[in-house]
Design a protein around this motif. Structure first.
Motif, mmCIF file in Angstrom:
data_model
loop_
_atom_site.group_PDB
_atom_site.id
_atom_site.type_symbol
_atom_site.label_atom_id
_atom_site.label_comp_id
_atom_site.label_asym_id
_atom_site.label_seq_id
_atom_site.Cartn_x
_atom_site.Cartn_y
_atom_site.Cartn_z
ATOM 1 N N MET A 1 0.817 -1.207 0.000
ATOM 2 C CA MET A 1 0.000 0.000 0.000
ATOM 3 C C MET A 1 0.851 1.259 0.000
ATOM 4 N N LEU A 2 2.017 1.205 0.637
ATOM 5 C CA LEU A 2 2.890 2.374 0.717
ATOM 6 C C LEU A 2 4.007 2.333 -0.324
ATOM 7 N N LYS A 3 3.780 1.649 -1.411
ATOM 8 C CA LYS A 3 4.782 1.576 -2.466
ATOM 9 C C LYS A 3 5.105 2.978 -2.974
ATOM 10 N N GLY A 4 6.389 3.289 -3.044
ATOM 11 C CA GLY A 4 6.828 4.603 -3.507
ATOM 12 C C GLY A 4 6.916 5.638 -2.410
ATOM 13 N N ILE A 5 6.503 5.290 -1.195
ATOM 14 C CA ILE A 5 6.570 6.216 -0.057
ATOM 15 C C ILE A 5 7.734 5.810 0.839
ATOM 16 N N ASP A 6 8.476 6.775 1.282
ATOM 17 C CA ASP A 6 9.644 6.517 2.136
ATOM 18 C C ASP A 6 9.179 6.142 3.538
ATOM 19 N N LYS A 7 9.061 4.836 3.781
ATOM 20 C CA LYS A 7 8.548 4.379 5.082
ATOM 21 C C LYS A 7 9.514 4.701 6.213
#
Length: 313
Positions: A1-7
């Motif tokens: 779900m958070l693909k592309g977001i800097d976790k």
């Protein structure tokens, strides 16, 4: 779900500057309600009346249920903050069993944003309209609602000693109870039951969970919020980072709770001890209980909370 977001950036431990920014934002908010009105009145006993009240907080119209004893003296206030379920009807429902003696406080159940309140007392039912706003603003915004409701009740009822407020809550309401005590010094005693205290760590583990997504991440995923804004919301919803401001507290957790783990209560309690204010809190963990039944038939829990709220001022 958070693909592309800097976790790593999203879920990094909060910096002091971020915590300070949240505290500044709280101070800057106007939580003085407008258009405060009694919507409905019912007589419960000759010495007790029940009300549905409404008030305006910014663009949001909100409601609360209030039980007020007939007295010429000023009395404390006891708030109840309800839980949250993403698939449940948006209601804060409370069934009150009155003590044998006269009610010694004003009892308040806010219909926090996006919810209504249903209060049954002595067989009589009061139900409010739906409060405005999004119920997914379930922590920081809901705490705004509780504080504004305290102001509204103090305006309407001369018996209300708003400097002696107490608050109990379960699940989401437990966290809101802590946040209310952190943010407003008029809440002198808080009794959270089955609560989370660090949503940065919890969301890092459970970001695929629909509830965490709706409460914290939808703005980021839709592009309407930045990572910094999302972090501010998550931090502002986490009592752990403001534990130095918690008033006298009685913390309750269930040993087998997987939704609000007992470790979250232990984390907060240990942080208070680390900061030298452990004497403000007591922690009770109930074996053989979980999130669904921590308060069900738990006479030990009820006795502890009732005694806590009955202590002399």
């Amino acid at each position: 779900m958070l693909k592309g977001i800097d976790k790593a950036a999203l879920f990094a431990p909060p910096a002091t500057a971020e915590i300070d920014a949240v505290e500044r934002s709280w101070v800057q908010r106007n939580l003085v309600p407008q258009d405060i009105t009694i919507v409905e009145t019912q007589s419960i006993t000759p010495k007790l009346s029940a009300y549905i009240i409404s008030f305006q907080l910014g663009v949001i119209k909100e409601y609360a249920a209030v039980l007020v004893p007939l007295t010429t003296e000023r009395v404390p206030l006891l708030f109840y903050a309800g839980g949250f379920g993403i698939d449940e009807e948006p209601v804060s429902s409370v069934k009150v069993k009155l003590p044998a003696e006269d009610l010694s406080f004003i009892y308040v159940v806010p219909a926090m944003r996006g919810q209504y309140v249903s209060l049954e007392v002595n067989g009589k039912l009061l139900k409010s309209p739906l409060s405005g706003g999004s119920r997914f603003d379930a922590f920081d915004g809901a705490t705004d609602d509780v504080i504004a409701c305290l102001n509204a009740v103090g305006t309407l009822f001369q018996q209300a000693d708003t400097g002696k407020a107490m608050i109990r809550g379960g699940s989401r309401g437990g966290t809101v109870a802590l946040l209310a005590g952190i943010r407003d010094q008029r809440f002198k005693r808080v009794a959270p039951v089955a609560f989370n205290s660090d949503f940065v760590a919890m969301t890092a583990q459970l970001y695929n969970d629909p509830t965490y997504k709706a409460q914290f991440l939808d703005g980021l995923l839709s592009g309407t919020s930045t990572i910094a804004q999302t972090r501010q919301l998550i931090i502002a919803s986490s009592p752990f980072y403001f534990s130095k401001r918690i008033p006298k507290a009685q913390l309750h957790a269930a040993q087998n709770d997987r939704i609000t783990p007992a470790s979250q209560a232990e984390l907060l309690f240990n942080e208070m001890k680390r900061q030298g204010i452990g004497d403000r809190a007591t922690l009770f963990i109930y074996p053989d209980r979980d999130h669904s039944n921590i308060a069900t038939g738990n006479t030990e829990l009820e006795s502890r909370i009732n005694t806590f709220f009955s202590e002399p001022w």
